[in-house]
Design a protein around this motif. Structure first.
Motif, PDB file in Angstrom:
ATOM      1  N   ILE A  62      43.333  42.681  18.078  1.00 33.19           N
ATOM      2  CA  ILE A  62      43.171  43.671  19.157  1.00 33.19           C
ATOM      3  C   ILE A  62      41.722  43.744  19.641  1.00 33.19           C
ATOM      4  O   ILE A  62      41.472  43.618  20.843  1.00 33.19           O
ATOM      5  N   PRO A  63      40.719  43.918  18.762  1.00 35.25           N
ATOM      6  CA  PRO A  63      39.339  43.937  19.273  1.00 35.25           C
ATOM      7  C   PRO A  63      38.919  42.579  19.861  1.00 35.25           C
ATOM      8  O   PRO A  63      38.118  42.527  20.799  1.00 35.25           O
ATOM      9  N   LEU A  64      39.488  41.512  19.327  1.00 36.76           N
ATOM     10  CA  LEU A  64      39.177  40.188  19.866  1.00 36.76           C
ATOM     11  C   LEU A  64      39.737  40.036  21.283  1.00 36.76           C
ATOM     12  O   LEU A  64      39.089  39.444  22.148  1.00 36.76           O
ATOM     13  N   MET A  65      40.941  40.572  21.505  1.00 32.45           N
ATOM     14  CA  MET A  65      41.526  40.526  22.850  1.00 32.45           C
ATOM     15  C   MET A  65      40.673  41.338  23.831  1.00 32.45           C
ATOM     16  O   MET A  65      40.489  40.931  24.979  1.00 32.45           O
ATOM     17  N   ARG A  66      40.143  42.463  23.365  1.00 33.93           N
ATOM     18  CA  ARG A  66      39.271  43.274  24.228  1.00 33.93           C
ATOM     19  C   ARG A  66      37.995  42.506  24.567  1.00 33.93           C
ATOM     20  O   ARG A  66      37.524  42.538  25.703  1.00 33.93           O
ATOM     21  N   ARG A  67      37.437  41.818  23.576  1.00 31.78           N
ATOM     22  CA  ARG A  67      36.221  41.027  23.817  1.00 31.78           C
ATOM     23  C   ARG A  67      36.523  39.883  24.785  1.00 31.78           C
ATOM     24  O   ARG A  67      35.738  39.592  25.689  1.00 31.78           O
ATOM     25  N   PHE A  68      37.669  39.233  24.590  1.00 34.03           N
ATOM     26  CA  PHE A  68      38.090  38.152  25.486  1.00 34.03           C
ATOM     27  C   PHE A  68      38.193  38.680  26.925  1.00 34.03           C
ATOM     28  O   PHE A  68      37.670  38.078  27.866  1.00 34.03           O
ATOM     29  N   ASP A  69      38.857  39.826  27.084  1.00 34.99           N
ATOM     30  CA  ASP A  69      39.024  40.424  28.405  1.00 34.99           C
ATOM     31  C   ASP A  69      37.667  40.770  29.025  1.00 34.99           C
ATOM     32  O   ASP A  69      37.424  40.488  30.206  1.00 34.99           O
ATOM     33  N   ALA A  70      36.783  41.346  28.236  1.00 39.26           N
ATOM     34  CA  ALA A  70      35.452  41.699  28.750  1.00 39.26           C
ATOM     35  C   ALA A  70      34.686  40.449  29.189  1.00 39.26           C
ATOM     36  O   ALA A  70      34.006  40.461  30.229  1.00 39.26           O
ATOM     37  N   ASN A  71      34.805  39.379  28.424  1.00 33.12           N
ATOM     38  CA  ASN A  71      34.131  38.127  28.789  1.00 33.12           C
ATOM     39  C   ASN A  71      34.708  37.535  30.081  1.00 33.12           C
ATOM     40  O   ASN A  71      33.964  37.015  30.909  1.00 33.12           O
ATOM     41  N   VAL A  72      36.024  37.602  30.232  1.00 30.54           N
ATOM     42  CA  VAL A  72      36.649  37.085  31.458  1.00 30.54           C
ATOM     43  C   VAL A  72      36.170  37.897  32.654  1.00 30.54           C
ATOM     44  O   VAL A  72      35.795  37.341  33.695  1.00 30.54           O
ATOM     45  N   ARG A  73      36.138  39.214  32.519  1.00 33.92           N
ATOM     46  CA  ARG A  73      35.669  40.068  33.622  1.00 33.92           C
ATOM     47  C   ARG A  73      34.212  39.772  33.962  1.00 33.92           C
ATOM     48  O   ARG A  73      33.842  39.679  35.135  1.00 33.92           O
ATOM     49  N   ALA A  74      33.381  39.610  32.937  1.00 35.61           N
ATOM     50  CA  ALA A  74      31.963  39.293  33.167  1.00 35.61           C
ATOM     51  C   ALA A  74      31.810  37.928  33.832  1.00 35.61           C
ATOM     52  O   ALA A  74      30.945  37.741  34.701  1.00 35.61           O
ATOM     53  N   THR A  75      32.664  36.979  33.458  1.00 36.26           N
ATOM     54  CA  THR A  75      32.622  35.659  34.077  1.00 36.26           C
ATOM     55  C   THR A  75      32.966  35.757  35.558  1.00 36.26           C
ATOM     56  O   THR A  75      32.283  35.171  36.403  1.00 36.26           O
ATOM     57  N   PHE A  76      34.012  36.520  35.887  1.00 39.28           N
ATOM     58  CA  PHE A  76      34.378  36.699  37.295  1.00 39.28           C
ATOM     59  C   PHE A  76      33.256  37.372  38.074  1.00 39.28           C
ATOM     60  O   PHE A  76      32.969  37.004  39.219  1.00 39.28           O
ATOM     61  N   GLU A  77      32.616  38.367  37.491  1.00 33.44           N
ATOM     62  CA  GLU A  77      31.501  39.041  38.173  1.00 33.44           C
ATOM     63  C   GLU A  77      30.362  38.054  38.437  1.00 33.44           C
ATOM     64  O   GLU A  77      29.747  38.069  39.506  1.00 33.44           O
ATOM     65  N   THR A  78      30.087  37.201  37.475  1.00 31.57           N
ATOM     66  CA  THR A  78      29.028  36.206  37.641  1.00 31.57           C
ATOM     67  C   THR A  78      29.399  35.206  38.727  1.00 31.57           C
ATOM     68  O   THR A  78      28.569  34.854  39.571  1.00 31.57           O
ATOM     69  N   LEU A  79      30.655  34.755  38.727  1.00 36.76           N
ATOM     70  CA  LEU A  79      31.105  33.827  39.766  1.00 36.76           C
ATOM     71  C   LEU A  79      31.058  34.478  41.143  1.00 36.76           C
ATOM     72  O   LEU A  79      30.692  33.842  42.131  1.00 36.76           O
ATOM     73  N   GLU A  80      31.421  35.752  41.220  1.00 30.88           N
ATOM     74  CA  GLU A  80      31.343  36.460  42.496  1.00 30.88           C
ATOM     75  C   GLU A  80      29.897  36.575  42.957  1.00 30.88           C
ATOM     76  O   GLU A  80      29.608  36.484  44.153  1.00 30.88           O
ATOM     77  N   ALA A  81      28.958  36.776  42.012  1.00 36.28           N
ATOM     78  CA  ALA A  81      27.541  36.832  42.371  1.00 36.28           C
ATOM     79  C   ALA A  81      27.087  35.488  42.938  1.00 36.28           C
ATOM     80  O   ALA A  81      26.365  35.438  43.935  1.00 36.28           O
ATOM     81  N   LEU A  82      27.527  34.404  42.322  1.00 30.61           N
ATOM     82  CA  LEU A  82      27.193  33.069  42.834  1.00 30.61           C
ATOM     83  C   LEU A  82      27.730  32.889  44.249  1.00 30.61           C
ATOM     84  O   LEU A  82      27.041  32.408  45.137  1.00 30.61           O
ATOM     85  N   GLU A  83      28.982  33.298  44.441  1.00 26.13           N
ATOM     86  CA  GLU A  83      29.611  33.125  45.749  1.00 26.13           C
ATOM     87  C   GLU A  83      28.965  34.006  46.806  1.00 26.13           C
ATOM     88  O   GLU A  83      28.660  33.553  47.901  1.00 26.13           O
ATOM     89  N   SER A  84      28.710  35.277  46.475  1.00 26.81           N
ATOM     90  CA  SER A  84      28.170  36.193  47.479  1.00 26.81           C
ATOM     91  C   SER A  84      26.748  35.822  47.859  1.00 26.81           C
ATOM     92  O   SER A  84      26.345  35.996  48.997  1.00 26.81           O
ATOM     93  N   GLU A  85      25.978  35.283  46.927  1.00 27.51           N
ATOM     94  CA  GLU A  85      24.609  34.898  47.239  1.00 27.51           C
ATOM     95  C   GLU A  85      24.562  33.620  48.052  1.00 27.51           C
ATOM     96  O   GLU A  85      23.563  33.333  48.694  1.00 27.51           O
TER      97      GLU A  85
END
Length: 153
Positions: A110-133
């Protein structure tokens, strides 16, 4: 004409035509809007914004400011590294979850799934930053619509 939000892919022929027209209408002799408009007139599938964004991306316009996350810049490299690190962390998390499944320690995932989810969300935010810039900001131009309705004269 291409979409304002997602420009159409550039063909090899369009790229060559862009380079030819960029030499014909250099930024040293034309304002940015005029230069992009003249080049776009020679590229039927491209809008003025498409041309401006492409000129900036390829640095064909020496007066255009560099994009902060353009490939080859330190900012772009840092964002790419952040994405790689997050994805590598998720590889480790999945391996740990697999081990827990083999040991039948399901609640430990369960905590590992939460960490996985947080990492996926952070990855998407980073990719969106790359795209928006990498997107071109709007032109500082106001269109006079009076003549569009036939009311000018």
């Amino acid at each position: 004409m291409a979409s304002l939000t997602r420009p159409a892919a550039w063909t090899e022929a369009e790229q060559k035509q862009l380079e030819t027209l960029a030499r014909r209408y250099p930024s040293s002799e034309h304002s940015l809007v005029t230069q992009c408009a003249k080049i776009a007139a020679g590229l039927p599938r491209k809008s003025i914004r498409d041309v401006g964004a492409r000129l900036r991306l390829l640095a064909l316009d020496p007066l255009a400011t560099a994009q902060p996350a353009r490939p080859g810049t330190a900012r772009h490299a840092a964002l790419e590294k952040q994405c790689r690190d997050l994805l590598q962390q998720n590889v480790a998390v999945v391996s740990e979850m697999r081990e827990n499944l083999h040991k039948i320690q399901l609640m430990d995932n369960i905590p590992l799934m939460r960490r996985f989810d947080a990492n996926v969300r952070a990855t998407f935010e980073t990719l969106e930053a790359l795209e928006s810039e990498a997107q071109m900001p709007p032109f500082p131009l106001e269109v006079n619509t009076m003549y569009l309705a036939g009311g000018g004269g």
